[in-house]
Scaffold this active site. Structure first.
Site: not given
Length: 620
Positions: A487, A615, A27, A494, A75, A510, A101-102, A2, A491
């Protein structure tokens, strides 16, 4: 998130508030409103569903009079987007006006308490409880800041709150609670501004102060006063934001990667807003554009993506099986088009792509289209190619992701897939209102819990210093933590250039167990999600071979901590095996992002632009 703006000065507040909100329109939002207070404490409010253009047309250039005000773009979460539910909200007497906001995680409990005391509610929102809580404290003799501090002591979750009261003309009180909503205070000449993000302020000032968790501020035209979480007045040093828009966009962070990691609680709320509705419990994917009867005809789900997005699809597969009751599979997009997949009109194909321009994902989508499958894409870029190929889109609403290594778009994609699975379950008639409430309840807690995980950055930096000389890492997880292990390894590769592998923990014996010795750190994701005991066995096997174990463990799991060399604590999210377990990857992936980031820093790597990487991969 928000959009929040506030102003205390000598100029007319209305136009300044609207201009600030316009800077935050990117936003997204479904309603908007402003409240302006004059020197006598009279407050005028203009608000309603729809875009700012509608609000501007409503006032016809004549704003409520006054030089103090607050504004908001919303929102929806609690209560559908309509005029009554738009911010700002007031208490019973019209003395208190608040924007927020929250998610007030315990708002139903507070609302019932306040109603029992005679408070009358005019909206369906959780935010209105704040106005009534502050009203009660003001009536008890506290000033506005004291009343705000008392109110935030009663609410759960992460919040940015801005409030005015008729009893204190010229004053705006502001609070930040947790890490899921930013608050920045800007200084001008005989005026002070408040916003949820820098773009709202940069046309007015570049001299700013950022609030941190638990801090409260009182702003007036002659300056600002700050309080610590303990209620003591503190000094905060203003900083000058560089005029360079790239440097300004980093805010207080050294790198975009760290900024984007830290933005994840807000991005998660942005993805949820207007979609997860908590009273009554439901999921509204109005922008999806696919009729419920088409979703009811689906008998199978196929998901694909590349890299980080592929790991999101692996979580999504579990969501569709466990929530929507549909057989599901996840695949690497670059391999999908070579496998001769059998698809048809009863197959729902879901692609995940941050940019929506990844060539392998687009080629896989074209193959699915040729075979007649129904397609949905989860994407962060409005108007991207993937959104033009698919039949429907779920946007993640994360804003630009600048660092090459994706972070915030992963957690948002996981949340989007969770919501989509809930939406499909409802369309298929297998999710009752009670079931939907159970599914959405942990989603409401996830942003604030994610913020608490990110507060462990200092501890993770210390871990990174201890392990940054390692040449190899092994990441282990089971179930939904297996894609998190993948992931975490990705990271680290990367951004730090350390060789790392992510494995399902059951696969360790294994082959990978042959690599384990005292020089091989093993990251074991062993939270209490139903597979913790088996992960404990894996940890013991690693320790028996002199391996170093970094464990991600649920807070309070002392037995597991005693087996590991180092522990990163993860908060509980519901009961093991319950809906909260499905969302645990959102909490467990964040510390692995921070670990990779800080190891890369200790190794002197360029974290925002790692070597050899782009990217968006637009060529094969």
């Amino acid at each position: 998130m928000c959009g929040i703006v506030g102003y205390a000065g000598t100029r007319d507040a209305g136009p300044i508030l609207v201009e600030g909100l316009q800077k935050l329109e990117y936003r997204g939002y479904d309603s908007a409103g402003i409240a302006v207070m004059d020197a006598d404490g009279a407050i005028g409010i203009v608000k309603g569903a729809g875009k700012l253009a509608r609000l501007i047309a409503t006032v016809e250039g004549v704003y409520p009079p006054g030089t103090t005000g607050i504004g908001h773009t919303r929102w929806a979460t609690h209560g559908r987007p309509n005029d009554d539910n738009a911010h700002p909200h007031v208490d019973c007497t019209g003395n208190v006006v608040v924007i927020h906001n929250g998610i007030v995680e315990n708002f139903l409990e507070l609302k019932r308490e306040l109603q029992a005391e005679g408070h009358r509610f005019a909206s369906e929102t959780d935010t209105e409880t704040l106005a009534h809580l502050i009203e009660r404290e003001l009536d008890g003799g506290k000033d506005l800041v004291g009343s705000l501090r008392a109110a935030i002591g009663r609410i759960r979750g992460a919040h940015a709150i801005v409030v005015m009261a008729r009893r204190e003309p010229g004053v705006v009180a502001v609070a930040r609670v947790g890490n899921a909503g930013g608050v920045v205070v800007g200084y001008g000449e005989h005026e002070v501004f408040v916003a949820s993000d820098l773009p709202a302020l940069l046309s007015q000032t570049r001299t700013v102060v950022f609030l941190t968790d638990g801090e409260v501020a009182r702003i007036r035209c002659d300056g600002a006063t700050y309080w610590s979480p303990e209620g003591e007045i503190i000094e905060k040093t203003a900083q000058t934001v560089p005029f360079d828009p790239v440097a300004a966009a980093k805010g207080t962070h050294k790198h975009f990667m760290l900024k984007e990691i830290m933005e994840q609680p807000e991005c998660l709320m942005d993805t949820i807003r207007g979609r997860a509705l908590f009273e009554p419990p439901s999921v509204d994917l109005e922008d999806l554009g696919i009729a419920p009867e088409r979703l009811r005809a689906v008998s199978r789900v196929v998901l694909f993506g590349m890299g980080t997005s592929m790991h999101a699809t692996m979580a999504g597969r579990a969501f569709f099986e466990r929530i929507a009751g549909l057989p599901a599979e996840a695949d690497n997009a670059s391999e999908f088009r070579y496998r001769g997949a059998v698809l048809g009109p009863d197959t729902l194909v879901i692609s995940v792509a941050q940019s929506g321009e990844t060539v392998d994902t687009l080629e896989a989508m074209h193959e699915a289209k040729r075979l007649g499958a129904l397609q949905v894409t989860v994407c962060n870029t409005p108007g991207a190619q993937s959104t033009r190929v698919a039949d429907g889109t779920v946007y993640t609403r994360c804003g630009p992701e600048i660092a090459v290594a994706s972070t915030k778009t992963l957690t948002a994609s996981i949340a989007a897939l969770y919501l989509l699975a809930c939406h499909v379950a409802a369309a298929r008639g297998i999710a009752s209102e009670t079931c939907m409430a159970e599914l959405l309840e942990p989603l409401a807690h996830a942003p604030s819990l994610l913020g608490s995980v990110l507060q462990r950055e200092g501890e993770i930096d210390q871990l990174a210093h201890r392990y940054h000389h390692a040449g190899h890492f092994l990441f282990l997880g089971r179930g939904l933590q297996y894609p998190v292990a993948m992931e975490g390894a990705l990271k680290l590769k990367e951004v730090s250039y350390i060789h790392a592998e992510g494995y399902p923990a059951g696969e360790m014996k294994h082959g990978p167990i042959a690599l384990i010795d005292e020089r091989m750190p093993v990251v074991a994701i062993a939270v209490q999600d139903g597979s913790r005991d088996k992960m404990l066995s894996n940890i013991e096997q690693v320790k028996a071979r002199d391996g170093k174990v970094i464990a991600l463990a649920t807070e309070g799991d002392d037995e597991l901590a005693s087996k590991a060399d180092d522990v990163i604590w993860i908060p509980r999210l519901g009961e093991p095996g319950g809906p909260g377990s499905l969302l645990l990857p959102i909490l467990t992936v964040a510390p692995l992002q921070l670990l990779a980031y800080h190891i890369a820093l200790w190794r002197g790597c360029d974290v925002d632009q790692p070597r050899n990487l782009a990217k968006t991969v637009t060529v094969e």
